[in-house]
Scaffold this active site. Structure first.
Site, PDB file in Angstrom:
ATOM      1  N   GLU A  96       8.947   6.712  -7.676  1.00  0.00           N
ATOM      2  CA  GLU A  96       8.619   7.947  -8.393  1.00  0.00           C
ATOM      3  C   GLU A  96       8.456   9.128  -7.447  1.00  0.00           C
ATOM      4  O   GLU A  96       8.044   8.958  -6.290  1.00  0.00           O
ATOM      5  CB  GLU A  96       7.326   7.747  -9.212  1.00  0.00           C
ATOM      6  CG  GLU A  96       7.557   6.791 -10.359  1.00  0.00           C
ATOM      7  CD  GLU A  96       6.355   6.587 -11.260  1.00  0.00           C
ATOM      8  OE1 GLU A  96       5.223   6.854 -10.836  1.00  0.00           O
ATOM      9  OE2 GLU A  96       6.568   6.129 -12.399  1.00  0.00           O
ATOM     10  N   CYS A 120      -5.435   0.555  -1.671  1.00  0.00           N
ATOM     11  CA  CYS A 120      -6.560   1.480  -1.896  1.00  0.00           C
ATOM     12  C   CYS A 120      -7.014   1.288  -3.347  1.00  0.00           C
ATOM     13  O   CYS A 120      -6.178   1.258  -4.256  1.00  0.00           O
ATOM     14  CB  CYS A 120      -6.143   2.930  -1.657  1.00  0.00           C
ATOM     15  SG  CYS A 120      -5.517   3.208   0.005  1.00  0.00           S
ATOM     16  N   CYS A 123      -6.012   3.783  -6.379  1.00  0.00           N
ATOM     17  CA  CYS A 123      -4.622   4.241  -6.474  1.00  0.00           C
ATOM     18  C   CYS A 123      -3.764   3.237  -7.243  1.00  0.00           C
ATOM     19  O   CYS A 123      -3.758   2.041  -6.919  1.00  0.00           O
ATOM     20  CB  CYS A 123      -4.080   4.425  -5.050  1.00  0.00           C
ATOM     21  SG  CYS A 123      -2.309   4.711  -5.014  1.00  0.00           S
TER      22      CYS A 123
HETATM   23  S1  SF4 Z   1       0.113   4.808  -1.945  1.00  0.00           S
HETATM   24 FE1  SF4 Z   1      -1.933   4.405  -2.745  1.00  0.00          FE
HETATM   25  S2  SF4 Z   1      -2.438   2.358  -1.915  1.00  0.00           S
HETATM   26 FE2  SF4 Z   1      -0.758   3.178  -0.674  1.00  0.00          FE
HETATM   27  S3  SF4 Z   1      -1.746   4.231   1.049  1.00  0.00           S
HETATM   28 FE3  SF4 Z   1      -1.366   5.791  -0.537  1.00  0.00          FE
HETATM   29  S4  SF4 Z   1      -3.306   5.840  -1.671  1.00  0.00           S
HETATM   30 FE4  SF4 Z   1      -3.330   3.909  -0.510  1.00  0.00          FE
END
Ligand code: SF4
Length: 351
Positions: A96, A120, A123
């Protein structure tokens, strides 16, 4: 039996590599420049359309190489004019990217990996597996396609690019840097490095490498807590890249590049929204010249975090400003189409 011959993606070649390959095919070296212009300036995805090349050269190119172009699979339009697109890669993976229009700028937010390995907690991408890195040309194609959307829908050129979509850019270092090289090159998109920001979750070793490479684009660190215990809770990458390790890497980076750093800070309700958290952030800001972007959070179904109250966000921002720290509050964009920060996650299966 014939040897299996796998065609190479022609855009993986540098200009000098392409010149050499053309000479090996019995062509003159200067043809490489023409081919390069078709590939990178005109974003041509078919050898047949390269009209100033002879038919025999076009046939040779098609015999030996492929062009792995990226296509728009689907676009969604937000009430606030943000456009989120799902892009289809040559191997059918979906990623995306987002166009974020504002009165004074047109920003493309691009992905650097299919999925992400960093988990994370806030997210949506962190709940997908990392399938693979994007090649430089796949990152570049997202920028070209989003720039076309800016022209077609808003009659504006793209002004800024942020590497804040799916994936951790510094875990795909070579391809990210090559994509930026092509975006800034006169025989590419010819955009200024200062219009590009790479955002990392914080990988100390790679931040130092950016310093060693004396990069000229902007660096943003997704900080979200200036306290190791809290940061470990929401960003497991912090366990191997503590705030002290990050501060040391940032000082090294700053000494080499003289580029200030942006800290991204999402204020989560009842987690990192107190003035004691702001005081920890202000202390972290002393390490290198910096500014802070406070970002509104957009809840995702996978996690329990909520956006902090508006009053608390204002108090947090004012605390930082009173300490002399340049602080911007970024209101959320495109949340009705899951295009806002932390919400990118392809919901359909690749076909
Ligand atoms: S995409 Fe999401 S999980 Fe990956 S580093 Fe960035 S914030 Fe963290």
């Amino acid at each position: 039996m014939d040897k299996l011959y796998i065609k190479k993606d022609i855009r993986s070649l540098s200009l000098s590599e392409l010149s050499k390959q053309l000479v090996d095919l019995g062509e003159q070296a200067f043809r490489a420049k023409q081919v390069y212009e078709w590939l990178w300036v005109k974003s041509c995805t078919s050898f047949d359309s390269m009209s100033n090349l002879s038919k025999s050269l076009r046939d040779k190119l098609a015999e030996h190489y492929k062009i792995h172009g990226v296509q728009v699979h689907k676009s969604q339009f937000s009430a606030d004019k943000t456009i989120k697109s799902t892009f289809k890669l040559h191997d059918h993976h979906l990623i995306e990217g987002v166009l974020i229009p504002a009165p004074d700028r047109m920003t493309a937010c691009v992905s650097s990996q299919v999925g992400c390995s960093l988990t994370c907690k806030f997210c949506a991408t962190g709940y997908m597996d990392r399938k693979r890195n994007l090649n430089a040309d796949e990152i570049y194609d997202q920028v070209v396609l989003i720039a076309q959307q800016a022209e077609q829908n808003y009659k504006q050129p793209l002004t800024n690019i942020v590497y804040m979509g799916m994936g951790e850019p510094l875990l795909n270092y070579a391809n990210v840097l090559r994509s930026i090289d092509r975006i800034t090159a006169p025989d590419g998109l010819n955009m200024a490095s200062k219009r590009i920001t790479v955002s990392t979750a914080g990988i100390a070793k790679m931040i130092k490498k950016l310093g060693d490479d004396e990069v000229r684009f902007n660096l943003a660190l997704s900080l979200h807590a200036a306290n190791d215990a809290k940061r470990n809770e929401i960003m497991p990458i912090n366990e191997q890249n503590s705030l002290m390790a990050l501060a040391e890497a940032l000082k090294y980076y700053y000494a080499k590049t003289k580029n200030s750093v942006t800290y991204e800070y999402i204020v989560f309700n009842d987690f990192n929204d107190e003035l004691t958290d702001a005081a920890e952030l202000a202390a972290f800001c002393k390490h290198v010249p910096c500014k802070v972007n406070i970002i509104e959070y957009n809840p995702i179904s996978f996690a329990d975090f909520k956006n902090a109250d508006g009053d608390k966000i204002d108090a947090f921002a004012n605390f930082l400003k009173k300490k002399g720290i340049i602080t911007n509050v970024r209101r959320s964009r495109g949340k009705d189409i899951d295009a806002a920060c932390g919400q990118l996650a392809v919901k359909e299966k690749a076909s």
